[in-house]
Write an enzyme that holds these catalytic residues in place. Structure first.
Site, mmCIF file in Angstrom:
data_model
loop_
_atom_site.group_PDB
_atom_site.id
_atom_site.type_symbol
_atom_site.label_atom_id
_atom_site.label_comp_id
_atom_site.label_asym_id
_atom_site.label_seq_id
_atom_site.Cartn_x
_atom_site.Cartn_y
_atom_site.Cartn_z
ATOM 1 N N ARG A 1 27.010 44.047 41.607
ATOM 2 C CA ARG A 1 26.758 45.105 42.578
ATOM 3 C C ARG A 1 27.852 46.164 42.422
ATOM 4 O O ARG A 1 28.967 45.862 41.984
ATOM 5 C CB ARG A 1 26.734 44.567 44.006
ATOM 6 C CG ARG A 1 28.002 43.876 44.469
ATOM 7 C CD ARG A 1 27.876 43.458 45.920
ATOM 8 N NE ARG A 1 29.067 42.742 46.402
ATOM 9 C CZ ARG A 1 29.267 42.425 47.677
ATOM 10 N NH1 ARG A 1 28.370 42.759 48.609
ATOM 11 N NH2 ARG A 1 30.348 41.770 48.047
ATOM 12 N N ASP B 1 31.921 38.343 43.915
ATOM 13 C CA ASP B 1 32.647 39.418 43.210
ATOM 14 C C ASP B 1 33.817 38.869 42.409
ATOM 15 O O ASP B 1 34.893 39.493 42.358
ATOM 16 C CB ASP B 1 33.163 40.472 44.204
ATOM 17 C CG ASP B 1 32.057 41.077 45.062
ATOM 18 O OD1 ASP B 1 30.904 41.105 44.609
ATOM 19 O OD2 ASP B 1 32.367 41.517 46.186
ATOM 20 N N GLN C 1 39.269 37.086 49.907
ATOM 21 C CA GLN C 1 39.797 37.630 48.655
ATOM 22 C C GLN C 1 41.127 36.973 48.286
ATOM 23 O O GLN C 1 42.050 36.933 49.100
ATOM 24 C CB GLN C 1 39.991 39.145 48.767
ATOM 25 C CG GLN C 1 38.705 39.914 48.976
ATOM 26 C CD GLN C 1 38.449 40.225 50.439
ATOM 27 O OE1 GLN C 1 38.822 39.446 51.323
ATOM 28 N NE2 GLN C 1 37.806 41.350 50.700
ATOM 29 N N GLN D 1 36.692 33.864 45.748
ATOM 30 C CA GLN D 1 36.347 35.277 45.804
ATOM 31 C C GLN D 1 37.434 36.113 45.121
ATOM 32 O O GLN D 1 38.627 35.897 45.338
ATOM 33 C CB GLN D 1 36.180 35.734 47.256
ATOM 34 C CG GLN D 1 35.718 37.177 47.394
ATOM 35 C CD GLN D 1 35.418 37.558 48.836
ATOM 36 O OE1 GLN D 1 35.406 36.704 49.736
ATOM 37 N NE2 GLN D 1 35.154 38.827 49.069
ATOM 38 N N ASP D 2 36.998 37.065 44.282
ATOM 39 C CA ASP D 2 37.921 37.990 43.611
ATOM 40 C C ASP D 2 38.901 37.286 42.678
ATOM 41 O O ASP D 2 40.104 37.604 42.659
ATOM 42 C CB ASP D 2 38.700 38.819 44.645
ATOM 43 C CG ASP D 2 37.820 39.814 45.385
ATOM 44 O OD1 ASP D 2 36.606 39.830 45.135
ATOM 45 O OD2 ASP D 2 38.354 40.566 46.202
ATOM 46 N N TRP E 1 30.790 48.291 43.264
ATOM 47 C CA TRP E 1 31.888 48.534 44.206
ATOM 48 C C TRP E 1 32.038 50.040 44.427
ATOM 49 O O TRP E 1 32.238 50.499 45.549
ATOM 50 C CB TRP E 1 33.167 47.914 43.645
ATOM 51 C CG TRP E 1 34.376 48.073 44.507
ATOM 52 C CD1 TRP E 1 34.418 48.520 45.795
ATOM 53 C CD2 TRP E 1 35.719 47.773 44.148
ATOM 54 N NE1 TRP E 1 35.711 48.517 46.271
ATOM 55 C CE2 TRP E 1 36.535 48.068 45.278
ATOM 56 C CE3 TRP E 1 36.321 47.283 42.991
ATOM 57 C CZ2 TRP E 1 37.914 47.886 45.255
ATOM 58 C CZ3 TRP E 1 37.690 47.099 42.976
ATOM 59 C CH2 TRP E 1 38.478 47.397 44.101
#
Length: 332
Positions: A251, A194, A148, A170-171, A253
């Site tokens: 998806r 994500d 992240q 990521q993120d 969280w």
């Protein structure tokens, strides 16, 4: 001899005039920039400040009128924060490709006290103030594929990004606060797992959503149950350098995640199932995942999970107008 002297004199006069003309044009251009903006930032030192953070800090607290900040081309490596008392700030870059605001923190980095800075603390830019606007700027987390690592975290309300880029893995983009409303127009957002996540109400309008090789989920909404909207993608293009059927659209969280794709063009990286329950079967009854008129190789709507939705034209027109989503806020 006299002719040679005259020719040389004419040459020097022309050279001098041309030189003065260029200087005047440059001065006019500089003055024009200063007249249009309240603050000019230039990493090379020709503006009011060399850093964006200095420009933010210079704005009076709780100011009720717009402050326009012009950022000249350059790479600005700074960990930025726009505090809660800095409202109505507009940040305009000279060029989307050449104005780069970057930092390289990541979630697992030590905080110096035996812990880590965490996902929220990894953000290169934290926006807490309201009514922030950005145009023609690249925002980056340059830490690489290290887990992240947020490029921009947004907590403020009524935040508008126009023609901006968001780079990371990521993120990448974290629209965090549940009461925050955000609008992204003609933006480019890239990442892996994500890479668009959070609890805010957001419209992505005519944006390119680039899923990089090595990831598997585009969105991870954290919409609270009380919010009627989460992430809304309108007329976007979902592109990739990853393989076929390598990405889910999203998806949950949290269990009440809400994400819809409206009139979006999807490349072949989108899995036929479309959506994932994150190993939480109970979320299938509470999350709201939907599409309307998806196109492209990834728009295999008949194969989508049976707990997702295909919207009708009536639902699209009634429920997904900007006024229905943002209520009393009209981005401009």
């Amino acid at each position: 001899m006299i002719l040679n002297f005259l020719a040389t004199a004419v040459f020097f006069v022309n050279f001098s005039l041309n030189g003065n003309s260029n200087e005047i044009q440059y001065k006019e251009k500089t003055d024009d920039v200063k007249s249009k903006y309240d603050i000019v930032v230039d990493v090379n030192g020709t503006g009011n400040f060399k850093t964006v953070q200095e420009a933010f800090n210079s704005v009076a607290s709780l100011k009720t009128t717009e402050t326009r900040i012009f950022v000249k081309n350059g790479i600005y490596k700074e960990k930025l924060e726009l505090s809660l008392d800095k409202n109505k700030i507009t940040l305009i870059g000279e060029s989307k490709e050449k104005v780069i605001l970057t930092y390289d923190d990541y979630a697992s980095k030590s905080n110096g006290a035996g812990g880590t800075i965490g996902t929220s603390g990894s953000a290169s830019f934290i926006i807490t103030g309201n009514d922030f606007k950005a145009q023609n700027i690249t925002f980056e987390n340059a830490s690489g594929p290290v887990g992240q690592a947020v490029a921009v975290r947004i907590d403020g309300d009524r935040v508008f990004f126009d023609n901006c880029k968001f780079l990371g893995f990521q993120d990448t983009l974290y629209p965090r606060e549940s009461k925050s409303r955000q609008y992204y127009k003609n933006c480019y957002i890239e990442g892996t797992t994500d890479f668009i996540f959070g609890g805010s109400t957001v419209i992505f309008d005519q944006c390119e959503i680039f899923a990089k090789k090595g990831g598997s989920y585009i969105t991870a909404a954290n919409t609270p149950e009380s919010n009627p909207y989460g992430f809304v993608f309108l007329n976007c293009k979902l592109t990739t350098n990853s393989g076929d059927s390598s990405y889910f659209l999203g998806r949950p969280w949290r269990n009440y995640a809400k994400t819809v794709f409206l009139k979006c063009e999807m490349d072949s990286h989108i899995k036929p199932l479309g959506w994932h329950n994150w190993g939480k079967p109970e979320a299938e009854k509470t999350a709201f995942y939907a599409e309307y008129q998806s196109t492209g190789k990834g728009a295999n709507t008949e194969a989508r999970v049976n707990w997702s939705h295909q919207l009708s034209s009536e639902q699209f027109k009634k429920d997904y107008a900007m006024k229905a989503i943002f209520k009393d806020w009209k981005p401009n």
